[in-house]
Write a protein that holds these residues in place. Sequence first.
Motif, PDB file in Angstrom:
ATOM      1  N   LEU B  56     -43.057 -12.010 -10.007  1.00  7.33           N
ATOM      2  CA  LEU B  56     -42.359 -12.779 -11.038  1.00  7.33           C
ATOM      3  C   LEU B  56     -41.795 -11.807 -12.062  1.00  7.33           C
ATOM      4  O   LEU B  56     -42.193 -10.646 -12.115  1.00  7.33           O
ATOM      5  N   THR B  57     -40.933 -12.308 -12.911  1.00  9.48           N
ATOM      6  CA  THR B  57     -40.319 -11.425 -13.895  1.00  9.48           C
ATOM      7  C   THR B  57     -41.319 -10.916 -14.924  1.00  9.48           C
ATOM      8  O   THR B  57     -42.269 -11.614 -15.289  1.00  9.48           O
ATOM      9  N   ARG B  97     -37.062   2.590 -13.911  1.00 10.36           N
ATOM     10  CA  ARG B  97     -36.471   1.648 -12.967  1.00 10.36           C
ATOM     11  C   ARG B  97     -36.590   0.239 -13.517  1.00 10.36           C
ATOM     12  O   ARG B  97     -37.625  -0.135 -14.081  1.00 10.36           O
ATOM     13  N   TYR B  98     -35.527  -0.520 -13.322  1.00  4.68           N
ATOM     14  CA  TYR B  98     -35.513  -1.910 -13.758  1.00  4.68           C
ATOM     15  C   TYR B  98     -34.845  -2.727 -12.666  1.00  4.68           C
ATOM     16  O   TYR B  98     -33.628  -2.623 -12.468  1.00  4.68           O
ATOM     17  N   PHE B 103     -38.321  -7.480  -8.995  1.00  2.24           N
ATOM     18  CA  PHE B 103     -39.364  -7.435 -10.035  1.00  2.24           C
ATOM     19  C   PHE B 103     -40.146  -6.116  -9.989  1.00  2.24           C
ATOM     20  O   PHE B 103     -41.376  -6.113 -10.009  1.00  2.24           O
ATOM     21  N   ILE B 104     -39.399  -5.045  -9.931  1.00  2.00           N
ATOM     22  CA  ILE B 104     -39.998  -3.708  -9.987  1.00  2.00           C
ATOM     23  C   ILE B 104     -39.593  -3.083 -11.318  1.00  2.00           C
ATOM     24  O   ILE B 104     -38.413  -3.005 -11.648  1.00  2.00           O
ATOM     25  N   HIS B 127     -45.058 -13.071 -20.308  1.00  2.63           N
ATOM     26  CA  HIS B 127     -44.557 -14.167 -19.488  1.00  2.63           C
ATOM     27  C   HIS B 127     -45.657 -15.116 -19.015  1.00  2.63           C
ATOM     28  O   HIS B 127     -45.411 -15.958 -18.155  1.00  2.63           O
ATOM     29  N   GLY B 128     -46.842 -14.976 -19.551  1.00  4.33           N
ATOM     30  CA  GLY B 128     -47.912 -15.896 -19.186  1.00  4.33           C
ATOM     31  C   GLY B 128     -48.462 -15.693 -17.793  1.00  4.33           C
ATOM     32  O   GLY B 128     -48.990 -16.640 -17.185  1.00  4.33           O
ATOM     33  N   THR B 129     -48.355 -14.491 -17.277  1.00  2.00           N
ATOM     34  CA  THR B 129     -48.888 -14.203 -15.947  1.00  2.00           C
ATOM     35  C   THR B 129     -49.826 -13.001 -16.026  1.00  2.00           C
ATOM     36  O   THR B 129     -50.005 -12.418 -17.092  1.00  2.00           O
TER      37      THR B 129
END
Lengths: 81, 142
Positions: B56-57, B97-98, B103-104, B127-129
Amino acid sequence: MKIELRGIVQNYHLGHTHVDLVVTEDSPDHYVTHQMGVDIKVNRGKVLMFLAGIYGIRPGEIVWPDHIRLTEEEDSMSLPL
Amino acid sequence: MASGLPDYYRGVRPRYGGARIVSDSKQVTKNIQTNLVAISGRGMTYGGAVWLDYTLTQANSRVLLGCEGVAITDLSFLRLNDYGIDQTKTLPVSLNRYDPISFIYSVGISYGITFESSLILNYLEQHGTTPTVHFRLVYALI
């Protein structure tokens, strides 16, 4: 033997927080690392007693530099956002 | 006739102890700072990196580096990418890296950051993860 504390490192490894103490023994270039514990809170007294026990000296004989500061209990540290 | 300084007066080598490294992976807590490394002492960084490969982001999450209790860098992965902050030594933490598709995310830690009493490396999840963050820090104590 002159023992001087040079650093206290708390790092996460294999699921636990390890606390390591870095000291110099006699020579200012001879750095030694001691593993103080895992998932523990540290303060100045605990560090001094731990090192005193390892080296067989009195806690007061351990050199504690002014730039290393511990409050009552230190665990994980936060930064102002 | 001899002139100039004798060789032994030149190039005084910094009196740091040997290089030390801390590296591992940690599942961080959602929406708060998670401590990765905390050092009490005086020294200097030689370099390092923090990276994650998630499902995820994590664009708004950030790597926090603090010296003496002050956060000296706190930009999110998104901001670092938006403004192209990807040059080593531009900031203490710069983007490597983006990849918002896979999502790396990866940042590097500069060489030569001196600290007088403490150095802290944290990850702030936004992000709540609960991703797993990988980190590596190379430094020396004086």
